[in-house]
Design a protein around this motif. Structure first.
Motif, PDB file in Angstrom:
ATOM      1  N   GLN A  91       8.857  -1.783  -9.535  1.00 58.41           N
ATOM      2  CA  GLN A  91       8.160  -2.420  -8.179  1.00 58.41           C
ATOM      3  C   GLN A  91       7.022  -1.694  -7.962  1.00 58.41           C
ATOM      4  OE1 GLN A  91       9.323  -4.643  -6.224  1.00 58.41           O
ATOM      5  NE2 GLN A  91      10.923  -4.794  -7.931  1.00 58.41           N
ATOM      6  N   LYS A  92       6.752  -0.402  -8.682  1.00 59.52           N
ATOM      7  CA  LYS A  92       5.412   0.391  -8.551  1.00 59.52           C
ATOM      8  C   LYS A  92       5.270   1.135  -7.374  1.00 59.52           C
ATOM      9  CE  LYS A  92       4.413  -1.229 -12.773  1.00 59.52           C
ATOM     10  NZ  LYS A  92       5.012  -0.287 -14.091  1.00 59.52           N
ATOM     11  N   TYR A  93       5.394   0.401  -6.348  1.00 60.49           N
ATOM     12  CA  TYR A  93       5.079   1.234  -5.035  1.00 60.49           C
ATOM     13  C   TYR A  93       6.428   1.077  -3.954  1.00 60.49           C
ATOM     14  CZ  TYR A  93       0.155   0.719  -5.835  1.00 60.49           C
ATOM     15  OH  TYR A  93      -1.268   0.864  -6.324  1.00 60.49           O
ATOM     16  N   PHE A  94       6.333   2.050  -3.064  1.00 62.79           N
ATOM     17  CA  PHE A  94       7.356   2.094  -2.198  1.00 62.79           C
ATOM     18  C   PHE A  94       7.098   2.507  -0.916  1.00 62.79           C
ATOM     19  CE2 PHE A  94       7.771   6.194  -4.065  1.00 62.79           C
ATOM     20  CZ  PHE A  94       7.895   7.071  -3.005  1.00 62.79           C
ATOM     21  N   VAL A  95       7.533   2.379   0.278  1.00 59.26           N
ATOM     22  CA  VAL A  95       7.330   2.571   1.560  1.00 59.26           C
ATOM     23  C   VAL A  95       7.668   3.977   1.999  1.00 59.26           C
ATOM     24  CG1 VAL A  95       7.404   2.405   3.911  1.00 59.26           C
ATOM     25  CG2 VAL A  95       7.351   0.450   2.488  1.00 59.26           C
ATOM     26  N   HIS A  96       6.973   5.061   2.027  1.00 57.26           N
ATOM     27  CA  HIS A  96       7.005   6.292   2.510  1.00 57.26           C
ATOM     28  C   HIS A  96       7.763   6.593   3.428  1.00 57.26           C
ATOM     29  CE1 HIS A  96       6.000  10.618   2.899  1.00 57.26           C
ATOM     30  NE2 HIS A  96       5.503  10.689   1.753  1.00 57.26           N
ATOM     31  N   ASN A  97       8.679   7.461   3.399  1.00 53.26           N
ATOM     32  CA  ASN A  97       9.532   7.810   4.574  1.00 53.26           C
ATOM     33  C   ASN A  97       9.269   9.007   5.328  1.00 53.26           C
ATOM     34  OD1 ASN A  97      10.548   9.763   2.817  1.00 53.26           O
ATOM     35  ND2 ASN A  97      12.576   8.989   3.016  1.00 53.26           N
ATOM     36  N   TYR A  98       8.095   9.728   5.216  1.00 51.09           N
ATOM     37  CA  TYR A  98       7.539  10.914   6.068  1.00 51.09           C
ATOM     38  C   TYR A  98       7.966  11.966   5.447  1.00 51.09           C
ATOM     39  CZ  TYR A  98       6.225   7.068   9.139  1.00 51.09           C
ATOM     40  OH  TYR A  98       5.667   5.855   9.508  1.00 51.09           O
ATOM     41  N   SER A  99       9.054  12.063   4.508  1.00 48.54           N
ATOM     42  CA  SER A  99       9.732  13.338   3.934  1.00 48.54           C
ATOM     43  C   SER A  99       8.849  14.122   2.846  1.00 48.54           C
ATOM     44  CB  SER A  99      11.024  13.340   3.256  1.00 48.54           C
ATOM     45  OG  SER A  99      10.974  12.553   2.344  1.00 48.54           O
ATOM     46  N   SER A 100       8.980  15.296   2.834  1.00 46.98           N
ATOM     47  CA  SER A 100       8.040  16.149   1.586  1.00 46.98           C
ATOM     48  C   SER A 100       8.326  15.651   0.460  1.00 46.98           C
ATOM     49  CB  SER A 100       8.559  17.509   2.105  1.00 46.98           C
ATOM     50  OG  SER A 100       9.832  17.752   1.756  1.00 46.98           O
ATOM     51  N   LYS A 101       9.686  15.137  -0.030  1.00 44.00           N
ATOM     52  CA  LYS A 101      10.096  14.687  -1.081  1.00 44.00           C
ATOM     53  C   LYS A 101      10.570  13.311  -1.268  1.00 44.00           C
ATOM     54  CE  LYS A 101      10.429  19.522  -3.352  1.00 44.00           C
ATOM     55  NZ  LYS A 101      11.487  20.164  -3.856  1.00 44.00           N
ATOM     56  N   PRO A 102       9.828  12.204  -0.926  1.00 49.15           N
ATOM     57  CA  PRO A 102      10.260  10.950  -0.954  1.00 49.15           C
ATOM     58  C   PRO A 102      11.066  10.517  -2.200  1.00 49.15           C
ATOM     59  CG  PRO A 102       8.103  10.955  -0.705  1.00 49.15           C
ATOM     60  CD  PRO A 102       8.361  12.295  -0.786  1.00 49.15           C
ATOM     61  N   ILE A 103      11.926   9.634  -2.255  1.00 48.17           N
ATOM     62  CA  ILE A 103      12.580   9.013  -3.350  1.00 48.17           C
ATOM     63  C   ILE A 103      12.223   7.842  -3.289  1.00 48.17           C
ATOM     64  CG2 ILE A 103      14.718   8.863  -4.535  1.00 48.17           C
ATOM     65  CD1 ILE A 103      15.948  11.374  -3.079  1.00 48.17           C
ATOM     66  N   CYS A 104      11.816   7.138  -4.473  1.00 49.76           N
ATOM     67  CA  CYS A 104      11.652   5.773  -4.793  1.00 49.76           C
ATOM     68  C   CYS A 104      12.899   5.000  -4.608  1.00 49.76           C
ATOM     69  CB  CYS A 104      10.890   5.413  -5.942  1.00 49.76           C
ATOM     70  SG  CYS A 104      10.759   3.641  -6.302  1.00 49.76           S
ATOM     71  N   PRO A 105      13.114   4.108  -3.669  1.00 51.09           N
ATOM     72  CA  PRO A 105      14.416   3.481  -3.605  1.00 51.09           C
ATOM     73  C   PRO A 105      14.909   2.590  -4.809  1.00 51.09           C
ATOM     74  CG  PRO A 105      13.050   2.299  -2.160  1.00 51.09           C
ATOM     75  CD  PRO A 105      12.364   3.447  -2.666  1.00 51.09           C
ATOM     76  N   PHE A 106      13.861   2.096  -5.447  1.00 49.78           N
ATOM     77  CA  PHE A 106      13.926   1.008  -6.605  1.00 49.78           C
ATOM     78  C   PHE A 106      14.353   1.774  -7.987  1.00 49.78           C
ATOM     79  CE2 PHE A 106      10.659  -0.466  -3.646  1.00 49.78           C
ATOM     80  CZ  PHE A 106      11.573  -1.548  -2.962  1.00 49.78           C
ATOM     81  N   CYS A 107      13.858   2.789  -8.407  1.00 50.51           N
ATOM     82  CA  CYS A 107      14.142   3.475  -9.587  1.00 50.51           C
ATOM     83  C   CYS A 107      14.784   4.950  -9.612  1.00 50.51           C
ATOM     84  CB  CYS A 107      12.962   3.580 -10.433  1.00 50.51           C
ATOM     85  SG  CYS A 107      11.634   4.706  -9.732  1.00 50.51           S
ATOM     86  N   GLY A 108      14.591   5.485  -8.112  1.00 50.22           N
ATOM     87  CA  GLY A 108      15.249   6.874  -7.910  1.00 50.22           C
ATOM     88  C   GLY A 108      14.565   7.781  -8.283  1.00 50.22           C
ATOM     89  N   THR A 109      13.268   7.661  -8.457  1.00 47.83           N
ATOM     90  CA  THR A 109      12.336   8.967  -8.691  1.00 47.83           C
ATOM     91  C   THR A 109      11.832   9.722  -7.533  1.00 47.83           C
ATOM     92  OG1 THR A 109      11.632   7.786 -10.900  1.00 47.83           O
ATOM     93  CG2 THR A 109      10.400   9.542 -10.259  1.00 47.83           C
ATOM     94  N   THR A 110      12.025  11.062  -7.521  1.00 47.81           N
ATOM     95  CA  THR A 110      11.407  11.760  -6.490  1.00 47.81           C
ATOM     96  C   THR A 110      10.086  12.058  -6.513  1.00 47.81           C
ATOM     97  OG1 THR A 110      13.777  12.914  -6.303  1.00 47.81           O
ATOM     98  CG2 THR A 110      11.781  13.772  -5.395  1.00 47.81           C
ATOM     99  N   HIS A 111       9.235  11.903  -5.541  1.00 47.88           N
ATOM    100  CA  HIS A 111       7.997  12.108  -5.415  1.00 47.88           C
ATOM    101  C   HIS A 111       7.903  13.749  -5.325  1.00 47.88           C
ATOM    102  CE1 HIS A 111       3.658  12.320  -4.811  1.00 47.88           C
ATOM    103  NE2 HIS A 111       3.386  10.951  -5.261  1.00 47.88           N
ATOM    104  N   HIS A 112       7.553  14.561  -5.983  1.00 45.03           N
ATOM    105  CA  HIS A 112       7.556  16.115  -5.809  1.00 45.03           C
ATOM    106  C   HIS A 112       6.494  16.644  -4.899  1.00 45.03           C
ATOM    107  CE1 HIS A 112      11.311  16.728  -7.948  1.00 45.03           C
ATOM    108  NE2 HIS A 112      10.796  15.932  -8.930  1.00 45.03           N
TER     109      HIS A 112
END
Length: 199
Positions: A63-84
């Motif tokens: 999916q390449k992009y996802f909607v950010h949820n305002y957390s400090s470590k958002p997780i991509c709901p499509f592949c499960g990768t954490t944005h650190h």
């Protein structure tokens, strides 16, 4: 097609603006057409949702992009990768009608990521993101970059940009720091942003 499995990926991954309209369309308005959102409401929600999209840090994410949820470590709901790394959230405020110098929450946010642009319709409520914009109004007025661990705002063409009453001239830059306020325009319809960096 995992994105059609609502148990695995619920519709809430589309973000708060679209979730609200889905609820109105398919719950409140299921048997009451007059309660369903208008076309302009969908357009506004889609534009606001674009401002919440961030690139997934997994290059192989479909999916390449996802909607950010305002957390400090958002997780991509499509592949499960954490944005650190925490991404700054810009909270927008618009001028209160008839009250010069007073601003009220605009219920609009922009999530900052490296090289993200900002446009005139972000800076000034007189403009909206639509086909009515002139070509010159479709160009970025500012952009953001991550440099040596610091988030930087680069002013490309905002004539009235000020940071806590200090002018930020065109072609200059300033750091985004949690709690900082920026006035984006001298216009009576210009917005203010407050920087929020999740911890």
């Amino acid at each position: 097609m995992p994105w059609i499995d609502t148990n695995k990926i619920p519709y809430t991954v589309c973000g708060p603006y679209l979730k609200e309209l889905f609820d109105k369309a398919f719950i409140d308005g299921l048997h009451s057409p007059e309660k369903r959102p208008t076309a302009s409401a969908w357009e506004e929600a889609l534009i606001k949702t674009l401002d919440l999209l961030v690139p997934c840090s997994n290059e192989k994410c479909e999916q390449k992009y996802f909607v950010h949820n305002y957390s400090s470590k958002p997780i991509c709901p499509f592949c499960g990768t954490t944005h650190h790394s925490p991404l700054p959230v810009l909270n927008f405020y618009r001028p209160k009608l008839g009250k010069r110098g007073l601003y009220i929450e605009d219920k609009t946010r922009l999530i900052v990521y490296n090289n993200r642009p900002m446009y005139i319709y972000h800076a000034d409520t007189k403009y909206t993101s639509s086909e009515k914009l002139k070509e010159s109004e479709k160009q970025p007025v500012a952009y953001f970059s991550l440099e040596n661990g610091k988030w930087i705002l680069h002013n490309l063409s905002l004539d009235g940009l000020t940071e806590n009453n200090r002018p930020i001239p065109i072609k200059s830059s300033t750091e985004l720091v949690n709690g900082k306020q920026f006035i984006l325009s001298k216009s009576d319809t210009g917005r203010v942003i407050v920087v929020q960096i999740p911890k």
